[in-house]
Design a protein around this motif. Structure first.
Motif, PDB file in Angstrom:
ATOM      1  N   GLY A  10       0.768  -1.233  -0.113  1.00  0.00           N
ATOM      2  CA  GLY A  10      -0.335  -0.319   0.273  1.00  0.00           C
ATOM      3  C   GLY A  10       0.738   1.182   0.185  1.00  0.00           C
ATOM      4  O   GLY A  10       0.803   2.277  -0.284  1.00  0.00           O
ATOM      5  N   SER A  11       2.217   1.176   0.099  1.00  0.00           N
ATOM      6  CA  SER A  11       3.138   2.541   0.383  1.00  0.00           C
ATOM      7  C   SER A  11       3.027   3.165  -1.492  1.00  0.00           C
ATOM      8  O   SER A  11       3.729   4.122  -1.771  1.00  0.00           O
ATOM      9  N   GLY A  12       2.634   1.969  -2.824  1.00  0.00           N
ATOM     10  CA  GLY A  12       2.635   2.720  -4.225  1.00  0.00           C
ATOM     11  C   GLY A  12       3.516   2.003  -4.423  1.00  0.00           C
ATOM     12  O   GLY A  12       4.066   3.293  -5.676  1.00  0.00           O
ATOM     13  N   LYS A  13       4.608   1.745  -4.281  1.00  0.00           N
ATOM     14  CA  LYS A  13       5.320   0.478  -4.901  1.00  0.00           C
ATOM     15  C   LYS A  13       5.302   0.436  -6.399  1.00  0.00           C
ATOM     16  O   LYS A  13       5.618   0.627  -7.183  1.00  0.00           O
ATOM     17  N   THR A  14       3.951  -0.007  -7.085  1.00  0.00           N
ATOM     18  CA  THR A  14       3.197  -0.528  -8.252  1.00  0.00           C
ATOM     19  C   THR A  14       3.074   1.016  -8.474  1.00  0.00           C
ATOM     20  O   THR A  14       3.216   0.979 -10.182  1.00  0.00           O
ATOM     21  N   ILE A 106       1.510   5.234   8.494  1.00  0.00           N
ATOM     22  CA  ILE A 106       0.559   4.341   9.010  1.00  0.00           C
ATOM     23  C   ILE A 106      -0.940   4.595   8.466  1.00  0.00           C
ATOM     24  O   ILE A 106      -1.968   4.029   8.265  1.00  0.00           O
ATOM     25  N   ASP A 107      -1.133   5.474   8.913  1.00  0.00           N
ATOM     26  CA  ASP A 107      -2.357   6.027   8.385  1.00  0.00           C
ATOM     27  C   ASP A 107      -2.994   6.122   7.380  1.00  0.00           C
ATOM     28  O   ASP A 107      -3.998   5.452   6.359  1.00  0.00           O
ATOM     29  N   THR A 108      -1.954   6.792   6.354  1.00  0.00           N
ATOM     30  CA  THR A 108      -1.602   6.430   4.709  1.00  0.00           C
ATOM     31  C   THR A 108      -2.179   5.057   4.416  1.00  0.00           C
ATOM     32  O   THR A 108      -2.805   4.732   3.456  1.00  0.00           O
ATOM     33  N   ILE A 109      -1.755   4.170   4.553  1.00  0.00           N
ATOM     34  CA  ILE A 109      -1.301   2.459   4.939  1.00  0.00           C
ATOM     35  C   ILE A 109      -2.376   2.525   5.143  1.00  0.00           C
ATOM     36  O   ILE A 109      -3.319   1.676   3.358  1.00  0.00           O
ATOM     37  N   VAL A 110      -3.330   3.005   5.755  1.00  0.00           N
ATOM     38  CA  VAL A 110      -3.895   1.559   6.018  1.00  0.00           C
ATOM     39  C   VAL A 110      -5.309   2.387   5.605  1.00  0.00           C
ATOM     40  O   VAL A 110      -6.229   1.201   4.305  1.00  0.00           O
ATOM     41  N   LYS A 152      15.393   7.207   0.416  1.00  0.00           N
ATOM     42  CA  LYS A 152      14.375   7.664   0.604  1.00  0.00           C
ATOM     43  C   LYS A 152      13.138   8.118   0.990  1.00  0.00           C
ATOM     44  O   LYS A 152      13.881   9.515   0.978  1.00  0.00           O
ATOM     45  N   VAL A 153      12.363   8.069   0.416  1.00  0.00           N
ATOM     46  CA  VAL A 153      11.027   9.482  -0.006  1.00  0.00           C
ATOM     47  C   VAL A 153      10.120   9.545   0.770  1.00  0.00           C
ATOM     48  O   VAL A 153       9.350   8.043   1.282  1.00  0.00           O
ATOM     49  N   VAL A 154       9.947  10.213   1.781  1.00  0.00           N
ATOM     50  CA  VAL A 154       8.181  10.524   2.237  1.00  0.00           C
ATOM     51  C   VAL A 154       7.504  10.710   1.344  1.00  0.00           C
ATOM     52  O   VAL A 154       7.204  11.361   0.176  1.00  0.00           O
ATOM     53  N   THR A 155       6.731   9.499   1.342  1.00  0.00           N
ATOM     54  CA  THR A 155       5.324  10.024   0.209  1.00  0.00           C
ATOM     55  C   THR A 155       3.750  10.284   0.403  1.00  0.00           C
ATOM     56  O   THR A 155       3.293  10.755   0.127  1.00  0.00           O
ATOM     57  N   SER A 156       3.782  10.336   1.867  1.00  0.00           N
ATOM     58  CA  SER A 156       2.494  10.946   2.418  1.00  0.00           C
ATOM     59  C   SER A 156       1.807  12.697   1.940  1.00  0.00           C
ATOM     60  O   SER A 156       2.610  12.747   1.640  1.00  0.00           O
ATOM     61  N   ASN A 157       0.829  12.657   1.802  1.00  0.00           N
ATOM     62  CA  ASN A 157       0.247  13.762   1.177  1.00  0.00           C
ATOM     63  C   ASN A 157       0.792  14.595  -0.031  1.00  0.00           C
ATOM     64  O   ASN A 157       0.818  16.039  -0.417  1.00  0.00           O
ATOM     65  N   LYS A 158       1.821  13.507  -0.769  1.00  0.00           N
ATOM     66  CA  LYS A 158       2.755  14.554  -2.313  1.00  0.00           C
ATOM     67  C   LYS A 158       1.501  13.274  -3.614  1.00  0.00           C
ATOM     68  O   LYS A 158       0.818  12.075  -3.179  1.00  0.00           O
ATOM     69  N   THR A 159       1.682  13.908  -4.417  1.00  0.00           N
ATOM     70  CA  THR A 159       1.139  13.215  -6.069  1.00  0.00           C
ATOM     71  C   THR A 159       1.740  11.972  -6.069  1.00  0.00           C
ATOM     72  O   THR A 159       3.152  12.614  -6.313  1.00  0.00           O
ATOM     73  N   VAL A 160       1.305  10.921  -7.240  1.00  0.00           N
ATOM     74  CA  VAL A 160       2.280  10.513  -8.019  1.00  0.00           C
ATOM     75  C   VAL A 160       3.590  11.059  -8.323  1.00  0.00           C
ATOM     76  O   VAL A 160       5.065  10.898  -8.193  1.00  0.00           O
ATOM     77  N   ALA A 161       3.067  11.858  -9.209  1.00  0.00           N
ATOM     78  CA  ALA A 161       4.068  12.499 -10.081  1.00  0.00           C
ATOM     79  C   ALA A 161       4.650  13.696  -9.052  1.00  0.00           C
ATOM     80  O   ALA A 161       6.378  13.692  -9.924  1.00  0.00           O
ATOM     81  N   GLU A 162       4.597  14.126  -7.733  1.00  0.00           N
ATOM     82  CA  GLU A 162       5.791  14.780  -7.143  1.00  0.00           C
ATOM     83  C   GLU A 162       6.638  13.705  -6.711  1.00  0.00           C
ATOM     84  O   GLU A 162       7.858  13.645  -6.285  1.00  0.00           O
ATOM     85  N   ILE A 163       6.023  12.498  -6.245  1.00  0.00           N
ATOM     86  CA  ILE A 163       6.811  11.158  -6.032  1.00  0.00           C
ATOM     87  C   ILE A 163       7.794  10.873  -7.124  1.00  0.00           C
ATOM     88  O   ILE A 163       8.911  10.785  -6.536  1.00  0.00           O
ATOM     89  N   VAL A 164       7.189  10.939  -8.459  1.00  0.00           N
ATOM     90  CA  VAL A 164       8.355   9.928  -9.126  1.00  0.00           C
ATOM     91  C   VAL A 164       8.938  11.647  -9.225  1.00  0.00           C
ATOM     92  O   VAL A 164      10.654  11.156  -9.582  1.00  0.00           O
ATOM     93  N   SER A 165       9.162  12.074  -9.007  1.00  0.00           N
ATOM     94  CA  SER A 165      10.215  14.425  -9.814  1.00  0.00           C
ATOM     95  C   SER A 165      11.265  13.548  -8.400  1.00  0.00           C
ATOM     96  O   SER A 165      11.966  13.740  -9.028  1.00  0.00           O
ATOM     97  N   GLU A 166      10.893  13.498  -7.419  1.00  0.00           N
ATOM     98  CA  GLU A 166      11.597  13.655  -5.695  1.00  0.00           C
ATOM     99  C   GLU A 166      12.254  12.640  -6.534  1.00  0.00           C
ATOM    100  O   GLU A 166      13.652  12.326  -5.915  1.00  0.00           O
TER     101      GLU A 166
END
Length: 175
Positions: A10-14, A106-110, A152-166
């Motif tokens: 649920g962390s968004g790996k795929t 944890i909250d985002t994963i849940v 390490k990349v913190v993913t909470s409250n970020k869009t897919v595009a923001e995470i990929v850019s990071e």
């Protein structure tokens, strides 16, 4: 260049992996799907029919096989992959491999797992409170391994595009 994405289910790996592979113009590989193709059974069937030990041995074997390949790719690991058979040591000691821990709250994963329960047999029968406890316990146990990632990349409250850019910004051989 090989990019391995790790983190809890649920962390968004795929999702992140597919987008990152498009951006980098390199193939995306999901380790669980790779194992399923090699063995000819679903991960659930492998666990049910052959047991977790067999699965973890094959997972280790195929992870090493993939990391030995000469081509570049984005590899999404299973949530437990880093925690067994010395897999994190294999990953972090391999040249031309960037490991990225998608650190998700944890909250985002849940929240995500609540919406995907039907496709997640491990958590399908848990209510929200049980799910929160389950995720918190597993994250605590697995964080030792996850934290060994080179990035390490913190993913909470970020869009897919923001995470990929990071992630792209921290890659050693930016294309």
């Amino acid at each position: 260049m090989k990019i391995t994405l790790l983190g809890y289910m649920g962390s968004g790996k795929t999702t992140i992996g597919k987008q990152l592979s498009e951006q980098q113009k390199i193939p995306f590989i999901d380790l669980d799907h790779y194992i399923e193709e090699k063995i000819g059974k679903s991960v659930s069937d492998i666990f049910d029919q052959d047991g977790e030990i067999f699965f973890r041995l094959k997972e280790h074997e195929y992870l090493k096989e993939l990391l030995e390949k000469d081509e570049s790719f984005v590899l999404s690991l299973g949530g437990g992959t880093p925690c067994y058979a010395g897999n994190m040591d294999v990953i972090v000691n391999k040249e031309n491999v960037t490991s990225v821990y998608l650190r998700t709250s944890i909250d985002t994963i849940v929240e995500r797992l609540e919406q995907e329960k039907d496709s997640r047999p491990l958590v399908a029968k848990l209510n929200k409170e049980e799910l929160h406890e389950f995720v918190a316990k597993h994250l605590f146990e697995r964080s030792f391994f996850y934290e060994k990632a080179s990035q390490k990349v913190v993913t909470s409250n970020k869009t897919v595009a923001e995470i990929v850019s990071e992630i792209e910004a921290i890659l050693p051989n930016k294309q």
